[in-house]
Design a protein around this motif. Structure first.
Motif, PDB file in Angstrom:
ATOM      1  N   GLU A  69      -6.608   0.603  -7.593  1.00 44.11           N
ATOM      2  CA  GLU A  69      -7.803   1.389  -7.893  1.00 44.11           C
ATOM      3  C   GLU A  69      -8.270   1.149  -9.329  1.00 44.11           C
ATOM      4  O   GLU A  69      -9.468   0.963  -9.586  1.00 44.11           O
ATOM      5  CB  GLU A  69      -7.507   2.871  -7.674  1.00 44.11           C
ATOM      6  CG  GLU A  69      -7.298   3.238  -6.205  1.00 44.11           C
ATOM      7  CD  GLU A  69      -7.276   4.736  -5.989  1.00 44.11           C
ATOM      8  OE1 GLU A  69      -8.364   5.344  -6.015  1.00 44.11           O
ATOM      9  OE2 GLU A  69      -6.175   5.289  -5.806  1.00 44.11           O
TER      10      GLU A  69
ATOM     11  N   LYS B  44       3.256   3.826  -4.541  1.00 48.58           N
ATOM     12  CA  LYS B  44       2.262   4.633  -5.258  1.00 48.58           C
ATOM     13  C   LYS B  44       1.724   3.922  -6.497  1.00 48.58           C
ATOM     14  O   LYS B  44       0.512   3.921  -6.756  1.00 48.58           O
ATOM     15  CB  LYS B  44       2.876   5.970  -5.644  1.00 48.58           C
ATOM     16  CG  LYS B  44       1.896   6.971  -6.255  1.00 48.58           C
ATOM     17  CD  LYS B  44       2.574   8.323  -6.443  1.00 48.58           C
ATOM     18  CE  LYS B  44       1.591   9.364  -6.995  1.00 48.58           C
ATOM     19  NZ  LYS B  44       1.186   9.072  -8.368  1.00 48.58           N
TER      20      LYS B  44
ATOM     21  N   SER C  53      -2.189  -4.522   5.025  1.00 49.78           N
ATOM     22  CA  SER C  53      -1.882  -3.808   3.783  1.00 49.78           C
ATOM     23  C   SER C  53      -3.110  -3.691   2.896  1.00 49.78           C
ATOM     24  O   SER C  53      -3.349  -2.662   2.260  1.00 49.78           O
ATOM     25  CB  SER C  53      -0.756  -4.525   3.029  1.00 49.78           C
ATOM     26  OG  SER C  53       0.469  -4.362   3.692  1.00 49.78           O
TER      27      SER C  53
ATOM     28  N   GLN D  68       0.812  -1.213   0.000  1.00 50.19           N
ATOM     29  CA  GLN D  68       0.000   0.000   0.000  1.00 50.19           C
ATOM     30  C   GLN D  68       0.851   1.271   0.000  1.00 50.19           C
ATOM     31  O   GLN D  68       0.372   2.350  -0.338  1.00 50.19           O
ATOM     32  CB  GLN D  68      -0.959  -0.004   1.202  1.00 50.19           C
ATOM     33  CG  GLN D  68      -0.351   0.393   2.539  1.00 50.19           C
ATOM     34  CD  GLN D  68       0.438  -0.721   3.207  1.00 50.19           C
ATOM     35  OE1 GLN D  68       0.606  -1.791   2.640  1.00 50.19           O
ATOM     36  NE2 GLN D  68       0.915  -0.478   4.413  1.00 50.19           N
TER      37      GLN D  68
ATOM     38  N   SER E  68      -0.608   1.049  -5.442  1.00 49.30           N
ATOM     39  CA  SER E  68      -1.858   1.584  -4.913  1.00 49.30           C
ATOM     40  C   SER E  68      -2.760   2.081  -6.040  1.00 49.30           C
ATOM     41  O   SER E  68      -3.971   1.821  -6.045  1.00 49.30           O
ATOM     42  CB  SER E  68      -1.540   2.729  -3.941  1.00 49.30           C
ATOM     43  OG  SER E  68      -2.709   3.228  -3.358  1.00 49.30           O
TER      44      SER E  68
ATOM     45  N   MET F  58      -5.185  -0.110   1.605  1.00 53.32           N
ATOM     46  CA  MET F  58      -5.317   0.285   0.206  1.00 53.32           C
ATOM     47  C   MET F  58      -6.505   1.235   0.076  1.00 53.32           C
ATOM     48  O   MET F  58      -7.565   0.988   0.663  1.00 53.32           O
ATOM     49  CB  MET F  58      -5.544  -0.941  -0.687  1.00 53.32           C
ATOM     50  CG  MET F  58      -4.326  -1.800  -0.914  1.00 53.32           C
ATOM     51  SD  MET F  58      -3.145  -1.011  -2.018  1.00 53.32           S
ATOM     52  CE  MET F  58      -1.947  -2.358  -2.182  1.00 53.32           C
TER      53      MET F  58
END
Length: 326
Positions: free
Chosen positions: A234, A227, A277, A224, A230, A281
């Motif tokens: 999404e 960058k 983790s 997480q 993460s 997120m």
């Protein structure tokens, strides 16, 4: 019989005969006797990487090499492969990335993963730099990308299984070298196949997702905090939701179902191995809502499958039951 490349090809030809007979047994015995001869495994690899050779002898060559890595790669083994020969073999492991036969590529991937298990990081410290370099320069060949991902997926799988030794820790220290390329290929391939539904592109895209699943779950202690990872979580959630909708129209497309399963496995594996983790997120809440909505909406279908209702699509029911069991 003297060991040389021509004699080896002749013996492999006899050993690969479709009908079993005395000549085949003699050839197999000869291959067995050569296992302890210096240079045998290098020559096996030479036959495999020679794409002008018949498919059946290339197949047998890579199978023998793969099996003998387990038998003779460790220095402590009787008749162990010598260090200089191992180096020569490692130097040519990525010479056939344009191989179009998927089964041969899979066997080669297993061979490389076995070698990585023994040699990384001490004898083969730059394997991830090699992968990064190949991925950076392979965007014009989908076959090359696919074969590289096949190999990388197997290497990650094997290194992640290590519980004693430096292999897993060393892999985690190198994972950021390859993850950006995996994410780049995933996005490029997903955008491509969802607009064209090209099965070849779809297959390679699936392999990029499968390899990303291993790199994220097994390669990071705190995914997480990365960058790129993460942001990928999404984006892939939106892709996952999109494919769930697409499944209503393409419910018999096996590759589409494999994609959906892979997303679910990514989420499940991270929750199982590193729940903190996952919860940290930014997309974790929406992921859980999506997964719970699948269970809620598909519960009647799964139930109907279990009572063998003849009026429903059994293959679709089995798919949703498999999803529920992950």
């Amino acid at each position: 019989m003297e060991l040389n490349i021509e004699n080896l090809k002749a013996v492999l030809h006899e050993a690969s005969a479709t009908e079993r007979g005395q000549n085949q047994q003699v050839a197999e015995a000869q291959l067995k006797s050569w296992e302890s001869v210096k240079g045998f495994h290098f020559l096996l690899q030479s036959v495999y990487i020679d794409t002008n050779q018949p498919l059946q002898i290339r197949w047998l060559a890579i199978i023998y090499l793969k099996n003998d890595v387990d038998k003779f790669w460790r220095a402590s083994r009787v008749h162990a492969i010598q260090k200089d020969e191992k180096l020569e073999i490692r130097n040519r492991l990525f010479d056939v990335l344009d191989e179009s036969n998927n089964q041969l590529s899979i066997q080669n991937a297993h061979t490389i993963a076995k070698i990585a298990r023994y040699d990384f990081p001490t004898e083969w410290p730059n394997i991830f730099e090699t992968f990064a370099n190949i991925l950076e320069n392979s965007d014009k060949s989908i076959i090359r990308v696919n074969n590289t991902l096949l190999i990388l997926n197997q290497v990650l799988k094997v290194l992640a299984s290590i519980r004693i030794g430096r292999g897993r820790i060393a892999m985690q220290s190198k994972i950021t070298l390859i993850t950006p390329f995996l994410i780049k290929y995933y996005h490029t391939l997903f955008d491509s196949w969802t607009s064209t539904f090209d099965p070849a592109v779809m297959e390679v895209g699936y392999m990029s997702l499968k390899t990303l699943r291993r790199s994220i779950v097994d390669g990071y202690d705190y995914p997480q905090k990365d960058k790129l990872v993460s942001e990928f979580f999404e984006t892939c959630l939106h892709h996952f939701q999109k494919l769930l909708i697409q499944h209503e129209n393409y419910s018999h497309m096996e590759l589409l179902e494999r994609y959906i399963k892979c997303y679910v496995k990514l989420y499940y594996n991270l929750i199982y191995i590193n729940p903190t983790s996952f919860l940290l997120m930014p997309s974790s809440n929406e992921i859980l809502i999506t997964l719970l909505s699948i269970l809620q909406n598909k519960a009647p279908i799964i139930y109907n499958n279990n009572i063998n209702n003849d009026d429903v699509d059994e293959s679709s029911n089995e798919f949703w039951e498999q999803i529920a069991k992950i």
